[in-house]
Design an enzyme around this catalytic site. Structure first.
Site, mmCIF file in Angstrom:
data_model
loop_
_atom_site.group_PDB
_atom_site.id
_atom_site.type_symbol
_atom_site.label_atom_id
_atom_site.label_comp_id
_atom_site.label_asym_id
_atom_site.label_seq_id
_atom_site.Cartn_x
_atom_site.Cartn_y
_atom_site.Cartn_z
ATOM 1 N N CYS A 116 4.198 18.933 11.230
ATOM 2 C CA CYS A 116 4.508 17.861 10.120
ATOM 3 C C CYS A 116 4.300 16.535 10.883
ATOM 4 O O CYS A 116 3.930 15.664 10.236
ATOM 5 C CB CYS A 116 5.878 18.101 9.564
ATOM 6 S SG CYS A 116 5.660 19.657 8.819
ATOM 7 N N HIS A 141 6.586 11.445 6.060
ATOM 8 C CA HIS A 141 6.131 12.823 5.996
ATOM 9 C C HIS A 141 6.490 13.393 4.658
ATOM 10 O O HIS A 141 7.725 13.342 4.299
ATOM 11 C CB HIS A 141 6.378 13.643 6.838
ATOM 12 C CG HIS A 141 6.316 15.160 6.682
ATOM 13 N ND1 HIS A 141 5.010 15.851 6.121
ATOM 14 C CD2 HIS A 141 7.006 16.350 6.761
ATOM 15 C CE1 HIS A 141 5.089 16.973 5.888
ATOM 16 N NE2 HIS A 141 6.184 17.294 6.385
ATOM 17 N N ASN A 186 3.602 19.804 0.263
ATOM 18 C CA ASN A 186 3.846 19.379 1.412
ATOM 19 C C ASN A 186 2.519 19.847 2.259
ATOM 20 O O ASN A 186 2.331 21.050 2.358
ATOM 21 C CB ASN A 186 4.864 19.946 2.126
ATOM 22 C CG ASN A 186 5.233 19.998 3.715
ATOM 23 O OD1 ASN A 186 4.337 19.421 4.338
ATOM 24 N ND2 ASN A 186 6.483 20.192 4.124
HETATM 25 O O1 UT7 Z 1 7.636 19.895 6.389
HETATM 26 C C1 UT7 Z 1 8.626 20.368 7.319
HETATM 27 C C2 UT7 Z 1 9.894 20.283 7.267
HETATM 28 N N1 UT7 Z 1 10.356 21.077 5.990
HETATM 29 C C3 UT7 Z 1 11.414 20.675 5.349
HETATM 30 O O2 UT7 Z 1 11.917 19.632 5.792
HETATM 31 C C4 UT7 Z 1 12.053 21.526 4.170
HETATM 32 C C5 UT7 Z 1 13.410 21.567 4.290
HETATM 33 N N2 UT7 Z 1 13.958 22.647 3.286
HETATM 34 C C6 UT7 Z 1 14.031 22.542 2.004
HETATM 35 O O3 UT7 Z 1 13.067 21.761 1.454
HETATM 36 C C7 UT7 Z 1 14.637 23.516 1.293
HETATM 37 O O4 UT7 Z 1 15.472 24.185 2.078
HETATM 38 C C8 UT7 Z 1 13.874 24.399 0.316
HETATM 39 C C9 UT7 Z 1 12.884 23.628 -0.738
HETATM 40 C C10 UT7 Z 1 12.845 25.101 1.323
HETATM 41 C C11 UT7 Z 1 14.640 25.548 -0.166
HETATM 42 O O5 UT7 Z 1 15.587 24.984 -0.873
HETATM 43 P P1 UT7 Z 1 17.236 25.462 -0.710
HETATM 44 O O6 UT7 Z 1 17.987 24.737 -1.799
HETATM 45 O O7 UT7 Z 1 17.390 25.277 0.723
HETATM 46 O O8 UT7 Z 1 16.970 26.984 -1.154
HETATM 47 P P2 UT7 Z 1 17.439 28.239 -0.591
HETATM 48 O O9 UT7 Z 1 16.199 28.674 0.489
HETATM 49 O O10 UT7 Z 1 18.767 28.367 0.068
HETATM 50 O O11 UT7 Z 1 17.554 29.537 -1.615
HETATM 51 C C12 UT7 Z 1 18.431 29.236 -2.841
HETATM 52 C C13 UT7 Z 1 18.100 30.372 -3.815
HETATM 53 C C14 UT7 Z 1 18.143 31.830 -3.166
HETATM 54 O O12 UT7 Z 1 18.679 32.473 -4.109
HETATM 55 P P3 UT7 Z 1 20.298 33.213 -3.896
HETATM 56 O O13 UT7 Z 1 20.252 33.762 -2.737
HETATM 57 O O14 UT7 Z 1 21.068 31.829 -4.084
HETATM 58 O O15 UT7 Z 1 20.360 33.937 -5.253
HETATM 59 C C15 UT7 Z 1 16.728 31.763 -3.035
HETATM 60 O O16 UT7 Z 1 16.413 33.319 -3.293
HETATM 61 O O17 UT7 Z 1 17.150 29.924 -4.382
HETATM 62 C C16 UT7 Z 1 16.343 31.082 -4.197
HETATM 63 N N3 UT7 Z 1 14.660 30.815 -4.085
HETATM 64 C C17 UT7 Z 1 13.955 30.571 -5.357
HETATM 65 N N4 UT7 Z 1 14.226 30.852 -6.675
HETATM 66 C C18 UT7 Z 1 13.137 30.306 -7.356
HETATM 67 C C19 UT7 Z 1 14.238 30.634 -2.967
HETATM 68 N N5 UT7 Z 1 12.866 30.143 -3.428
HETATM 69 C C20 UT7 Z 1 12.800 30.030 -4.682
HETATM 70 C C21 UT7 Z 1 11.817 29.764 -5.720
HETATM 71 N N6 UT7 Z 1 11.861 30.079 -6.998
HETATM 72 N N7 UT7 Z 1 10.418 29.590 -5.144
#
Ligand code: UT7
Length: 337
Positions: free
Chosen positions: A119, A264, A294
């Site tokens: 990134c 970014h 992204n």
């Molecule tokens: O570019 C390089 C740098 N990258 C970044 O800066 C990315 C940084 N991180 C993020 O942007 C976020 O962490 C994400 C957008 C990737 C994920 O969001 P989050 O709020 O951290 O979600 P999570 O991974 O903790 O997942 C929360 C819940 C989980 O369900 P439970 O365990 O709470 O029941 C996941 O299984 O959301 C679920 N989940 C989804 N649900 C629907 C994960 N992905 C999805 C999805 N659709 N696509």
């Protein structure tokens, strides 16, 4: 060539994205997810996916580069060096830099190399190009970021936390010696923290296997990206403001002096947090993650190109580029446009 230390400026900028638009609604037909989840957590509404046989990482870079060269009033034969930022090169080796040289029809044996800083790859590449111009070694350097993510994602419910985020595209700038004193790249700032290397990673095909080809045949899931999303998020919201402030401090500016911040495009929530932390109004920060997702190394030059095309960057503006990502690596560049 001369040996006087000088500044460099962005003489041209351009971008290219594949025609195929993949909306969140399209994604819901491929895995268990919803438009609401994706928009609420990331801000993304749609992204572009490449077309096999039409787009390659190098060909998209060439399309972006032609536009940047045209704006600079130059042709491919004027390019003296290529710096190519990508985490999704056309081949495992050679890098895509030499393929871009070929795509552009540059016959001269100019140097071309790849930068693998994910990134923050574009800002790192810009910094490198800046050094070559500053020292007088080259006058015209092409810097590109280009990515094809869609062919390497786990497009299933198993991979949804990562695969809904990434998109394909390319952006390019042409760097030239500054035409006017006080204009151009004022400073660049590069950082890394390798203890977090495995927090955002594509592990295979890694070289540290007795037989890496057999290993990936047996462990194909390790070829998909893994991200510890919450931890990456936590670090991103600290490093973005830090590295922006570092650039401002070095040049005696305050956050309110920024005319345009191009971060970014990692996640709209991260961008909004950075905006609030820096106290910037909506017109002073650029977001297009809603339309492209992204695109890692391509995201900063695509956003810069669109911001310029939309008339949101003018001569004399203070423009800050900032990035954070896998490695962890992070970087900024402060530019007097
Ligand atoms: O570019 C390089 C740098 N990258 C970044 O800066 C990315 C940084 N991180 C993020 O942007 C976020 O962490 C994400 C957008 C990737 C994920 O969001 P989050 O709020 O951290 O979600 P999570 O991974 O903790 O997942 C929360 C819940 C989980 O369900 P439970 O365990 O709470 O029941 C996941 O299984 O959301 C679920 N989940 C989804 N649900 C629907 C994960 N992905 C999805 C999805 N659709 N696509």
């Amino acid at each position: 060539m001369n040996n006087t230390l000088r500044f460099s400026e962005i003489a041209g900028v351009g971008h290219y994205v594949p025609d195929r638009v993949v909306t969140n609604a399209d994604i819901t037909t491929l895995m268990e997810t919803t438009d609401e989840w994706i928009q609420e957590r990331t801000g993304i509404k749609e992204r572009r996916w490449f077309e096999e046989g039409k787009d390659t990482t190098a060909s998209m870079a060439a399309n972006a580069a032609r536009r940047a060269l045209e704006m600079a009033g130059l042709t491919p034969d004027d390019v003296q060096m290529i710096v190519f930022a990508t985490l999704s090169p056309d081949y495992f080796f050679p890098g895509s830099g030499v393929l871009l040289q070929r795509e552009l029809g540059i016959k001269a044996p100019i140097p071309a190399f790849d930068v693998r800083n994910q990134c923050s790859g574009f800002v790192y590449s810009l910094s490198m190009a800046d050094q070559f111009i500053k020292t007088g070694m080259y006058d015209t350097v092409l810097v590109v970021g280009s990515e094809i993510h869609s062919s390497g994602l786990d497009i299933s419910t198993r991979g949804r936390a990562v695969s809904v985020i990434f998109g394909d595209g390319a952006g390019a700038v042409v760097l030239r010696p500054s035409t006017e004193e006080g204009h151009g790249i004022l400073s660049t700032h590069l950082h890394s923290q390798g203890e977090h290397a495995e927090e955002l990673i594509v592990k295979e095909p890694g070289s540290n296997r007795n037989n890496r080809v057999q290993y990936v045949v047996d462990n194909e899931l390790d070829m998909y990206p893994f991200m510890n999303g919450q931890n990456v998020f936590k670090h991103a919201v600290v490093r973005f403001p830090q590295v922006i402030k570092e650039a401002l401090d070095q040049n005696g500016y305050q956050p309110q002096d920024i005319d345009m911040l191009i971060p970014h495009q990692a996640n709209l929530r991260i961008t909004q947090y950075v905006q609030q932390k820096m106290g910037l109004t909506d017109d002073k920060i650029y977001s297009n993650i809603q339309r492209y997702g992204n695109t890692t190394a391509a995201s900063v030059p695509i956003a810069l190109s669109e911001a310029y095309q939309e008339g949101r960057i003018k001569r004399g503006d203070l423009v800050c580029l900032a990035a954070f990502g896998s490695g962890f690596t992070w970087a900024s560049a402060l530019i007097k446009w």
